[in-house]
Design a protein around this motif. Structure first.
Motif, mmCIF file in Angstrom:
data_model
loop_
_atom_site.group_PDB
_atom_site.id
_atom_site.type_symbol
_atom_site.label_atom_id
_atom_site.label_comp_id
_atom_site.label_asym_id
_atom_site.label_seq_id
_atom_site.Cartn_x
_atom_site.Cartn_y
_atom_site.Cartn_z
ATOM 1 N N THR A 1 117.765 -24.416 30.682
ATOM 2 C CA THR A 1 119.003 -23.752 30.276
ATOM 3 C C THR A 1 119.729 -23.180 31.473
ATOM 4 O O THR A 1 120.949 -23.335 31.600
ATOM 5 C CB THR A 1 118.704 -22.630 29.261
ATOM 6 O OG1 THR A 1 118.093 -23.199 28.104
ATOM 7 C CG2 THR A 1 119.990 -21.917 28.852
ATOM 8 N N GLU A 2 118.997 -22.522 32.359
ATOM 9 C CA GLU A 2 119.630 -21.944 33.543
ATOM 10 C C GLU A 2 120.174 -23.045 34.447
ATOM 11 O O GLU A 2 121.281 -22.927 34.977
ATOM 12 C CB GLU A 2 118.646 -21.066 34.310
ATOM 13 C CG GLU A 2 119.302 -20.304 35.469
ATOM 14 C CD GLU A 2 118.370 -19.321 36.145
ATOM 15 O OE1 GLU A 2 118.882 -18.376 36.783
ATOM 16 O OE2 GLU A 2 117.137 -19.492 36.061
ATOM 17 N N GLN B 1 123.473 -15.107 27.338
ATOM 18 C CA GLN B 1 122.476 -14.397 26.536
ATOM 19 C C GLN B 1 121.072 -14.938 26.767
ATOM 20 O O GLN B 1 120.081 -14.270 26.465
ATOM 21 C CB GLN B 1 122.831 -14.509 25.049
ATOM 22 C CG GLN B 1 124.127 -13.829 24.662
ATOM 23 C CD GLN B 1 124.497 -14.080 23.198
ATOM 24 O OE1 GLN B 1 123.654 -14.479 22.391
ATOM 25 N NE2 GLN B 1 125.755 -13.850 22.862
ATOM 26 N N HIS B 2 120.990 -16.153 27.321
ATOM 27 C CA HIS B 2 119.700 -16.821 27.511
ATOM 28 C C HIS B 2 119.331 -16.982 28.989
ATOM 29 O O HIS B 2 118.411 -17.743 29.304
ATOM 30 C CB HIS B 2 119.733 -18.192 26.831
ATOM 31 C CG HIS B 2 120.161 -18.145 25.397
ATOM 32 N ND1 HIS B 2 119.349 -17.667 24.400
ATOM 33 C CD2 HIS B 2 121.338 -18.485 24.798
ATOM 34 C CE1 HIS B 2 119.978 -17.722 23.233
ATOM 35 N NE2 HIS B 2 121.191 -18.215 23.448
ATOM 36 N N SER C 1 114.712 -22.301 34.283
ATOM 37 C CA SER C 1 114.561 -23.043 33.029
ATOM 38 C C SER C 1 115.621 -24.140 32.980
ATOM 39 O O SER C 1 116.585 -24.139 33.766
ATOM 40 C CB SER C 1 114.749 -22.101 31.839
ATOM 41 O OG SER C 1 116.092 -21.630 31.797
#
Length: 355
Positions: free
Chosen positions: A289-290, A200-201, A287
């Protein structure tokens, strides 16, 4: 390939059929691939598997769009690798139907070679650098223009559903042979929720979706990365899948169908080289997160391939090419051994990935 098909393809390429030679290229689970030679000219010929690729024209369209994008990048000196290109026939076609089967012709990339198993960190670094360079060059590609050539290709939920269906329909002998492996796979379904949460991010990018070591070429002179090949499964997706596929195919010293399961382990020096090579062109675009999601991909891909191999085994081997009756089961057990080894080494792998 029969002689009639060979002769027809030769004529479509404006070659003398009597002067062409054909040899089989054995790597690859899905399509049938040959090398067509005419004196000093060489071409790659493929018969596309329509059981896997329901709409082969869409596959060719995707590959050509990516080819055009990479050509533009190359002209701008922003893509240093060679590019796989479709060859137009004299009928102005890039996809030719012969005996109701689809064939295409690709350029042969000279002075190159491939590997099935990574032998050393330098090879891992160059291969990962190639796939990272490929993904980086496509960061501004409009993913909405790509066809989905295989629905739900990396849909882990669906893969588990397919396994359950195959269990219901399988003959008892095959089911009993892999019962313990199936039970273990089903116990790992918590990864489905982890995946749903993190994606989702994440940005949707063009993914190669088959980043095995033998889907890139090395230069036979310099032994550096030369080309990313086999763009058949290029579709919109998340880079964690491409990274995960590299981990599962680079980091074990054994081939994915090896039965030497005690040797199916993550080689630390290979993983370090993989991370360094892949992130070099991509890290500025990612990012945290990725970047951290890549480790989840390293877990998901061998587990998902285990589920897929088990499903195909229960379905009597209708998807992947096999050379013997237990081939898919051996592949599944190999990938499960790798998955378990990744779980036991997750801590240091994350540190290397995020340093």
């Amino acid at each position: 390939m029969n002689t009639t098909v060979q002769n027809t393809l030769s004529k479509l390429l404006k070659l003398n059929p009597e002067s062409t030679q054909l040899s089989t290229i054995s790597s690859g689970h899905i399509n049938s691939t040959w090398l067509l030679t005419h004196f000093d000219q060489r071409f790659i010929v493929q018969k596309l598997n329509t059981h896997v690729f329901k709409h082969p024209a869409q596959l060719v369209s995707n590959a050509q769009l990516i080819e055009q994008h990479l050509n533009t990048k190359q002209q701008q000196n922003n893509y240093p690798l060679d590019i796989v290109k479709h060859i137009n026939t004299c009928n102005n076609e890039y996809l030719t139907m012969l005996n109701e089967e689809p064939y295409r012709v690709l350029n042969f990339i000279e002075h190159s070679y491939s590997e099935d198993v990574v032998k050393n960190p330098a090879q891992a670094h160059q291969a990962a650098l190639a796939f990272g360079t490929f993904a980086s060059a496509l960061h501004d590609f409009d993913t909405a223009t790509l066809h989905t050539v295989i629905d739900d290709f990396h849909n882990l939920t669906m893969r588990f559903e397919q396994l359950n269906t195959a269990m219901t329909n399988s003959n008892k002998r095959r089911l009993n042979r892999c019962k313990n492996d199936i039970e273990y796979c089903l116990s790992q379904q918590h990864l489905v929720n982890e995946l749903k949460t993190i994606t989702q991010h994440l940005p949707v990018r063009v993914c190669h979706n088959d980043t095995k070591i033998n889907n890139m070429l090395y230069c036979s002179k310099t032994h550096k990365a030369k080309a990313v090949i086999d763009l058949d499964t290029c579709m919109p997706g998340f880079l964690l899948y491409d990274f995960g596929d590299m981990v599962r195919t680079f980091c074990s010293a054994e081939a994915e169908d090896s039965t030497n399961l005690d040797k199916v382990i993550i080689r630390k020096e290979i993983f370090e080289a993989l991370v360094k090579g892949y992130l070099a062109p991509l890290q500025p675009l990612m990012s945290n997160t990725e970047q951290s999601s890549l480790l989840l991909g390293a877990k998901i891909m061998p587990l998902m391939l285990s589920v897929r191999f088990l499903t195909d085994y229960l379905n009597n081997d209708v998807y992947f090419k096999t050379t013997h009756a237990e081939h898919n089961l051996e592949r599944a057990q190999n990938q499960l051994a790798l998955y378990k080894n990744i779980l036991s080494n997750e801590s240091w792998m994350y540190k290397i990935l995020m340093q």
